[in-house]
Design a protein around this motif. Structure first.
Motif, PDB file in Angstrom:
ATOM      1  N   MET A   1       0.839  -1.194   0.000  1.00 43.52           N
ATOM      2  CA  MET A   1       0.000   0.000   0.000  1.00 43.52           C
ATOM      3  C   MET A   1       0.869   1.236   0.000  1.00 43.52           C
ATOM      4  SD  MET A   1      -3.013   1.107   2.661  1.00 43.52           S
ATOM      5  CE  MET A   1      -1.856   1.735   3.882  1.00 43.52           C
ATOM      6  N   LYS A   2       0.423   2.235  -0.785  1.00 41.02           N
ATOM      7  CA  LYS A   2       1.188   3.475  -0.881  1.00 41.02           C
ATOM      8  C   LYS A   2       0.367   4.602  -0.285  1.00 41.02           C
ATOM      9  CE  LYS A   2       3.035   1.758  -5.236  1.00 41.02           C
ATOM     10  NZ  LYS A   2       2.114   0.633  -5.321  1.00 41.02           N
ATOM     11  N   ILE A   3       1.013   5.658   0.123  1.00 38.47           N
ATOM     12  CA  ILE A   3       0.318   6.821   0.668  1.00 38.47           C
ATOM     13  C   ILE A   3       0.158   7.859  -0.426  1.00 38.47           C
ATOM     14  CG2 ILE A   3       0.391   8.630   2.408  1.00 38.47           C
ATOM     15  CD1 ILE A   3      -0.088   5.812   3.462  1.00 38.47           C
ATOM     16  N   ASN A   4      -1.053   8.433  -0.530  1.00 38.80           N
ATOM     17  CA  ASN A   4      -1.389   9.365  -1.587  1.00 38.80           C
ATOM     18  C   ASN A   4      -1.061  10.794  -1.168  1.00 38.80           C
ATOM     19  OD1 ASN A   4      -2.567  10.688  -3.723  1.00 38.80           O
ATOM     20  ND2 ASN A   4      -4.655  10.516  -2.912  1.00 38.80           N
ATOM     21  N   ASN A   5      -0.328  11.500  -2.024  1.00 38.88           N
ATOM     22  CA  ASN A   5      -0.010  12.903  -1.766  1.00 38.88           C
ATOM     23  C   ASN A   5      -0.923  13.820  -2.576  1.00 38.88           C
ATOM     24  OD1 ASN A   5       2.199  12.414  -0.021  1.00 38.88           O
ATOM     25  ND2 ASN A   5       3.470  11.887  -1.785  1.00 38.88           N
ATOM     26  N   LYS A   6      -2.216  13.411  -2.650  1.00 42.94           N
ATOM     27  CA  LYS A   6      -3.228  14.162  -3.402  1.00 42.94           C
ATOM     28  C   LYS A   6      -2.946  14.056  -4.896  1.00 42.94           C
ATOM     29  CE  LYS A   6      -5.982  15.513  -0.255  1.00 42.94           C
ATOM     30  NZ  LYS A   6      -7.341  15.013  -0.217  1.00 42.94           N
ATOM     31  N   ASN A   7      -4.028  13.878  -5.656  1.00 40.96           N
ATOM     32  CA  ASN A   7      -3.893  13.517  -7.074  1.00 40.96           C
ATOM     33  C   ASN A   7      -4.013  14.744  -7.970  1.00 40.96           C
ATOM     34  OD1 ASN A   7      -6.521  13.921  -6.439  1.00 40.96           O
ATOM     35  ND2 ASN A   7      -7.340  12.116  -7.477  1.00 40.96           N
ATOM     36  N   LEU A 219     -13.122   7.197 -12.992  1.00 43.32           N
ATOM     37  CA  LEU A 219     -14.345   7.035 -12.219  1.00 43.32           C
ATOM     38  C   LEU A 219     -14.198   7.663 -10.841  1.00 43.32           C
ATOM     39  CD1 LEU A 219     -15.116   3.276 -13.013  1.00 43.32           C
ATOM     40  CD2 LEU A 219     -15.487   5.297 -14.443  1.00 43.32           C
ATOM     41  N   GLU A 220     -15.283   8.261 -10.383  1.00 43.11           N
ATOM     42  CA  GLU A 220     -15.297   8.849  -9.044  1.00 43.11           C
ATOM     43  C   GLU A 220     -16.720   8.817  -8.506  1.00 43.11           C
ATOM     44  OE1 GLU A 220     -14.383  13.089  -6.739  1.00 43.11           O
ATOM     45  OE2 GLU A 220     -13.812  12.845  -8.848  1.00 43.11           O
ATOM     46  N   THR A 225     -16.452  11.897  -0.308  1.00 36.65           N
ATOM     47  CA  THR A 225     -15.141  11.419   0.116  1.00 36.65           C
ATOM     48  C   THR A 225     -14.158  11.525  -1.039  1.00 36.65           C
ATOM     49  OG1 THR A 225     -15.566   9.120  -0.521  1.00 36.65           O
ATOM     50  CG2 THR A 225     -16.225   9.791   1.694  1.00 36.65           C
ATOM     51  N   ASP A 226     -12.865  11.579  -0.722  1.00 38.81           N
ATOM     52  CA  ASP A 226     -11.839  11.572  -1.758  1.00 38.81           C
ATOM     53  C   ASP A 226     -11.693  10.156  -2.289  1.00 38.81           C
ATOM     54  OD1 ASP A 226     -11.285  14.265  -1.476  1.00 38.81           O
ATOM     55  OD2 ASP A 226      -9.770  13.933   0.073  1.00 38.81           O
ATOM     56  N   SER A 260      -8.336   6.150  -2.333  1.00 35.89           N
ATOM     57  CA  SER A 260      -9.411   6.290  -1.359  1.00 35.89           C
ATOM     58  C   SER A 260      -8.836   6.918  -0.101  1.00 35.89           C
ATOM     59  CB  SER A 260     -10.037   4.925  -1.043  1.00 35.89           C
ATOM     60  OG  SER A 260     -11.065   5.049  -0.086  1.00 35.89           O
ATOM     61  N   GLY A 261      -9.269   8.132   0.197  1.00 35.50           N
ATOM     62  CA  GLY A 261      -8.691   8.849   1.326  1.00 35.50           C
ATOM     63  C   GLY A 261      -7.203   9.057   1.119  1.00 35.50           C
ATOM     64  N   ASN A 262      -6.386   8.563   2.054  1.00 34.52           N
ATOM     65  CA  ASN A 262      -4.943   8.705   1.947  1.00 34.52           C
ATOM     66  C   ASN A 262      -4.261   7.470   1.370  1.00 34.52           C
ATOM     67  OD1 ASN A 262      -4.824  11.322   3.059  1.00 34.52           O
ATOM     68  ND2 ASN A 262      -5.040  10.479   5.129  1.00 34.52           N
ATOM     69  N   SER A 263      -5.033   6.514   0.902  1.00 37.84           N
ATOM     70  CA  SER A 263      -4.465   5.275   0.376  1.00 37.84           C
ATOM     71  C   SER A 263      -4.483   5.264  -1.144  1.00 37.84           C
ATOM     72  CB  SER A 263      -5.240   4.065   0.908  1.00 37.84           C
ATOM     73  OG  SER A 263      -5.179   4.003   2.316  1.00 37.84           O
TER      74      SER A 263
END
Length: 407
Positions: A1-7, A219-220, A225-226, A260-263
């Motif tokens: 799993m990676k951490i998302n730094n906003k897309n 898709l969103e 939620t993010d 999804s969120g920070n993931s």
């Protein structure tokens, strides 16, 4: 799993594809005059009465359901290129045979048959058709490339449609399509429809040796939620002859990012298939891989006609976190006055994790026919044998028998 730094760069690949589309001008010119017959209003009513049974090796009761799907369709004649379509769909239990979990809270002690009672506006849109150009606004059916990513799930009694704006331009060998969806009208009645902000982009080019396709599906779910599910891919399929026998071939690859969120997870997709015609029958051998991100997330296609892929018993409507590899062989063709198909699937995890490697195997058999011009009937059987206990699957048998009519 990676951490998302906003897309922030989520739409860059889509913009790149759109810039490629933009080099081909789209002119909404009026179509050439149609004959009086072609420009008539069109209407039909379609009925499908179907019995389905589900027998699973678990604590749930065996399910049986008899449902009648009624579809009313009307399309106006064209006026200066404009027309409209209205379609209503109703699904009802018939003759009191309703011992099944309908997915919306009824009879949960039984196995699932995903055909709840419902009456819906199935389609309702206005459209414009010009020279090679089509635009639609409203509730509509949208499908791409054999339904693997976007389909109508027409096998269920309440098929899937979308509230959308869509455009398509076709000129000779080139086809370009874009759609924006703000609602997914799914197969589980209105209670489980999903608001969305989806972008679908598909481009294809046909040659003498096959068709090339490139796509981007962003898709969103519009649920506060993010979240994002972005898929980009390309495919090629064609036909030729080998020693006077018809041969078909296809290959496809895709990459997907789920946020999804920070993931954030990444997964890959691949499919190769070859077929050969032998008299009235066609034999196909293929391998489809829905990849995994280190056993934590499996490649997903939530808008697809999923029943069409990975076995008719519907064990893999959601891809396992370990991913799914499907090695399959099928034989199909004409028999008597109808069509027959026999298929075998061998399932395994794309990445072994948490004791899950063997995901079982499945046999599918079907026969369908048409008669007396307006009628059709068929029978279909699926037998799934479970693999590793840790996968949470159980042996499952499903049977369908149906008769339909269109007037």
């Amino acid at each position: 799993m990676k951490i998302n730094n906003k897309n922030n760069h989520r739409y860059i690949p889509l913009l790149a594809l759109l810039s490629g589309v933009a080099v081909t001008p789209v002119h909404a010119e009026q179509a050439s005059p149609k004959t009086a017959e072609e420009n008539k209003a069109k209407a039909f009513v379609d009925f499908r009465l179907r019995f389905e049974s589900v027998d699973q090796d678990n604590a749930l009761k065996d399910a049986e359901g008899l449902t009648l799907r009624t579809l009313l369709h009307y399309q106006t004649k064209q006026f200066n290129g404009f027309s409209a379509v209205v379609e209503f769909e109703d699904s009802r239990n018939a003759m009191g045979v309703e011992d099944y979990n309908d997915t919306i809270g009824n009879n949960t002690e039984y196995s699932v048959i995903a055909d709840p009672n419902t009456t819906e506006l199935d389609q309702g849109f206005v459209q414009y058709k010009g020279k090679g150009f089509t635009a639609k606004l409203g509730r509509q059916v949208i499908t791409f490339d054999g339904h693997r990513y976007v389909g109508h799930v027409g096998w269920r009694q309440d098929k899937q449609t979308f509230d959308a704006a869509s455009v398509n331009y076709k000129s000779d060998a080139l086809s370009l399509s874009y759609a924006y969806l703000d609602k997914r009208n799914r197969i589980f009645a209105e209670e489980k429809d999903i608001d969305s902000k989806d972008h679908l982009l598909n481009a294809s080019y046909s040659t003498s040796f096959g068709k090339f396709v490139a796509y981007g599906y962003l898709l969103e779910m519009d649920n506060g939620t993010d979240n994002a599910l972005d898929t980009y891919g390309a495919s090629f399929d064609g036909k030729t002859k080998l020693f006077s026998k018809p041969v078909s071939y296809r290959a496809e690859i895709a990459t997907q990012t789920m946020e999804s969120g920070n993931s954030e997870y990444d997964a890959e997709y691949a499919n190769v298939e070859a077929g050969i015609g032998l008299g009235k029958f066609t034999v196909k051998l293929g391998f489809e891989s829905l990849g995994s991100d280190d056993g934590d997330y499996g490649f997903s296609t939530p808008l697809a006609t999923l029943h069409k892929f990975n076995g008719w018993s519907d064990q893999f409507l959601s891809t396992p976190a370990q991913g799914l590899d499907d090695l399959y062989v099928s034989v199909s063709g004409k028999l008597l006055s109808g069509s027959v198909m026999l298929a075998y699937h061998d399932f395994s995890a794309n990445e072994e994790a948490n004791g899950v490697d063997d995901l079982g195997d499945e046999i599918n058999i079907s026969y369908a026919t048409k008669f007396m011009k307006n009628f059709n009937a068929g029978i279909k059987f699926a037998n799934y044998s479970a693999g590793d206990n840790e996968a949470g699957k159980v042996d499952t048998d499903k049977v369908w028998i149906w008769v339909g009519a269109r007037f």
